[in-house]
Design a protein around this motif. Structure first.
Motif, PDB file in Angstrom:
ATOM      1  N   VAL A  82      12.233 -73.338 -48.486  1.00 46.85           N
ATOM      2  CA  VAL A  82      12.290 -72.712 -47.162  1.00 46.85           C
ATOM      3  C   VAL A  82      11.359 -71.500 -47.108  1.00 46.85           C
ATOM      4  CG1 VAL A  82      13.788 -71.502 -45.526  1.00 46.85           C
ATOM      5  CG2 VAL A  82      14.584 -73.589 -46.636  1.00 46.85           C
ATOM      6  N   ALA A  83      11.337 -70.701 -48.164  1.00 53.16           N
ATOM      7  CA  ALA A  83      10.453 -69.534 -48.193  1.00 53.16           C
ATOM      8  C   ALA A  83       8.990 -69.951 -48.101  1.00 53.16           C
ATOM      9  CB  ALA A  83      10.702 -68.715 -49.463  1.00 53.16           C
ATOM     10  N   VAL A  84       8.609 -70.978 -48.839  1.00 54.03           N
ATOM     11  CA  VAL A  84       7.227 -71.470 -48.789  1.00 54.03           C
ATOM     12  C   VAL A  84       6.928 -72.026 -47.393  1.00 54.03           C
ATOM     13  CG1 VAL A  84       5.666 -73.247 -49.689  1.00 54.03           C
ATOM     14  CG2 VAL A  84       7.047 -71.870 -51.262  1.00 54.03           C
ATOM     15  N   TYR A  85       7.881 -72.742 -46.805  1.00 56.40           N
ATOM     16  CA  TYR A  85       7.696 -73.262 -45.449  1.00 56.40           C
ATOM     17  C   TYR A  85       7.467 -72.119 -44.460  1.00 56.40           C
ATOM     18  CZ  TYR A  85       8.555 -75.188 -40.866  1.00 56.40           C
ATOM     19  OH  TYR A  85       8.434 -75.511 -39.548  1.00 56.40           O
ATOM     20  N   LEU A  86       8.245 -71.049 -44.579  1.00 54.53           N
ATOM     21  CA  LEU A  86       8.084 -69.914 -43.666  1.00 54.53           C
ATOM     22  C   LEU A  86       6.698 -69.295 -43.795  1.00 54.53           C
ATOM     23  CD1 LEU A  86      11.568 -68.187 -44.041  1.00 54.53           C
ATOM     24  CD2 LEU A  86      10.686 -69.363 -42.022  1.00 54.53           C
ATOM     25  N   ILE A  87       6.221 -69.159 -45.013  1.00 59.11           N
ATOM     26  CA  ILE A  87       4.892 -68.577 -45.230  1.00 59.11           C
ATOM     27  C   ILE A  87       3.813 -69.479 -44.624  1.00 59.11           C
ATOM     28  CG2 ILE A  87       3.186 -67.997 -47.002  1.00 59.11           C
ATOM     29  CD1 ILE A  87       5.649 -67.074 -48.714  1.00 59.11           C
ATOM     30  N   PHE A  88       3.899 -70.783 -44.877  1.00 64.72           N
ATOM     31  CA  PHE A  88       2.926 -71.700 -44.298  1.00 64.72           C
ATOM     32  C   PHE A  88       3.031 -71.759 -42.780  1.00 64.72           C
ATOM     33  CE2 PHE A  88       2.546 -73.676 -48.587  1.00 64.72           C
ATOM     34  CZ  PHE A  88       1.182 -73.478 -48.718  1.00 64.72           C
ATOM     35  N   ASN A  89       4.229 -71.594 -42.249  1.00 63.86           N
ATOM     36  CA  ASN A  89       4.435 -71.584 -40.806  1.00 63.86           C
ATOM     37  C   ASN A  89       3.711 -70.401 -40.169  1.00 63.86           C
ATOM     38  OD1 ASN A  89       6.387 -70.883 -38.289  1.00 63.86           O
ATOM     39  ND2 ASN A  89       6.336 -73.088 -38.688  1.00 63.86           N
ATOM     40  N   VAL A  90       3.764 -69.252 -40.822  1.00 61.90           N
ATOM     41  CA  VAL A  90       3.057 -68.069 -40.323  1.00 61.90           C
ATOM     42  C   VAL A  90       1.545 -68.301 -40.374  1.00 61.90           C
ATOM     43  CG1 VAL A  90       2.518 -65.640 -40.782  1.00 61.90           C
ATOM     44  CG2 VAL A  90       4.877 -66.424 -40.869  1.00 61.90           C
ATOM     45  N   ILE A  91       1.064 -68.836 -41.486  1.00 59.75           N
ATOM     46  CA  ILE A  91      -0.371 -69.102 -41.634  1.00 59.75           C
ATOM     47  C   ILE A  91      -0.829 -70.111 -40.593  1.00 59.75           C
ATOM     48  CG2 ILE A  91      -2.102 -70.133 -43.165  1.00 59.75           C
ATOM     49  CD1 ILE A  91      -0.444 -68.927 -45.527  1.00 59.75           C
ATOM     50  N   ASP A  92      -0.041 -71.155 -40.390  1.00 63.60           N
ATOM     51  CA  ASP A  92      -0.382 -72.187 -39.402  1.00 63.60           C
ATOM     52  C   ASP A  92      -0.404 -71.627 -37.976  1.00 63.60           C
ATOM     53  OD1 ASP A  92      -1.003 -74.886 -38.691  1.00 63.60           O
ATOM     54  OD2 ASP A  92       1.064 -75.099 -37.972  1.00 63.60           O
ATOM     55  N   SER A  93       0.522 -70.741 -37.677  1.00 64.00           N
ATOM     56  CA  SER A  93       0.567 -70.171 -36.311  1.00 64.00           C
ATOM     57  C   SER A  93      -0.605 -69.225 -36.059  1.00 64.00           C
ATOM     58  CB  SER A  93       1.892 -69.459 -36.080  1.00 64.00           C
ATOM     59  OG  SER A  93       1.974 -68.298 -36.873  1.00 64.00           O
ATOM     60  N   ARG A  94      -1.151 -68.624 -37.104  1.00 60.24           N
ATOM     61  CA  ARG A  94      -2.313 -67.746 -36.939  1.00 60.24           C
ATOM     62  C   ARG A  94      -3.584 -68.551 -36.687  1.00 60.24           C
ATOM     63  NH1 ARG A  94      -1.206 -63.072 -41.473  1.00 60.24           N
ATOM     64  NH2 ARG A  94       0.594 -62.192 -40.392  1.00 60.24           N
ATOM     65  N   LYS A  95      -3.626 -69.788 -37.182  1.00 63.55           N
ATOM     66  CA  LYS A  95      -4.796 -70.646 -36.960  1.00 63.55           C
ATOM     67  C   LYS A  95      -4.862 -71.118 -35.511  1.00 63.55           C
ATOM     68  CE  LYS A  95      -5.116 -72.506 -41.620  1.00 63.55           C
ATOM     69  NZ  LYS A  95      -4.999 -73.728 -42.423  1.00 63.55           N
ATOM     70  N   ALA A  96      -3.690 -71.292 -34.904  1.00 62.67           N
ATOM     71  CA  ALA A  96      -3.623 -71.836 -33.541  1.00 62.67           C
ATOM     72  C   ALA A  96      -4.016 -70.821 -32.499  1.00 62.67           C
ATOM     73  CB  ALA A  96      -2.221 -72.327 -33.246  1.00 62.67           C
TER      74      ALA A  96
END
Length: 96
Positions: A82-96
């Motif tokens: 879940v922690a890794v998912y949250l980090i990738f979710n933040v990175i993914d939202s910055r790309k959009a």
């Protein structure tokens, strides 16, 4: 706000890997439930169906009222995933 809250929550989940008092785990579950409910609301507002479902499931999984017994080892795996998912979710939202 979620760009700060998600990494903060990820750090709290990573800290669950340490040998901490039981009260810390209860506090993390309570904070996680509130945060995931907030993230689900934001996903709903953005019409992001995938994140909405994921965050609702996580809010239910981490809720502190009716414990879901998975054992320490499995909870550690869940916390890390879940922690890794949250980090990738933040990175993914910055790309959009």
């Amino acid at each position: 706000m979620t760009s700060v809250l998600k990494p903060f929550l990820a750090i709290l989940l990573f800290l669950c890997l340490l040998d901490t008092p039981y009260g810390y785990y209860v506090l993390v579950r309570f904070i996680s439930m509130i945060a995931f409910a907030f993230f689900a609301y934001e996903a709903y507002e953005q019409k992001n169906q995938r994140d909405l479902i994921i965050f609702i499931v996580l809010a239910l999984l981490f809720q502190p009222f009716e414990k879901i017994v998975l054992g320490r080892e499995l909870w550690n795996v869940v916390d890390v995933v879940v922690a890794v998912y949250l980090i990738f979710n933040v990175i993914d939202s910055r790309k959009a």
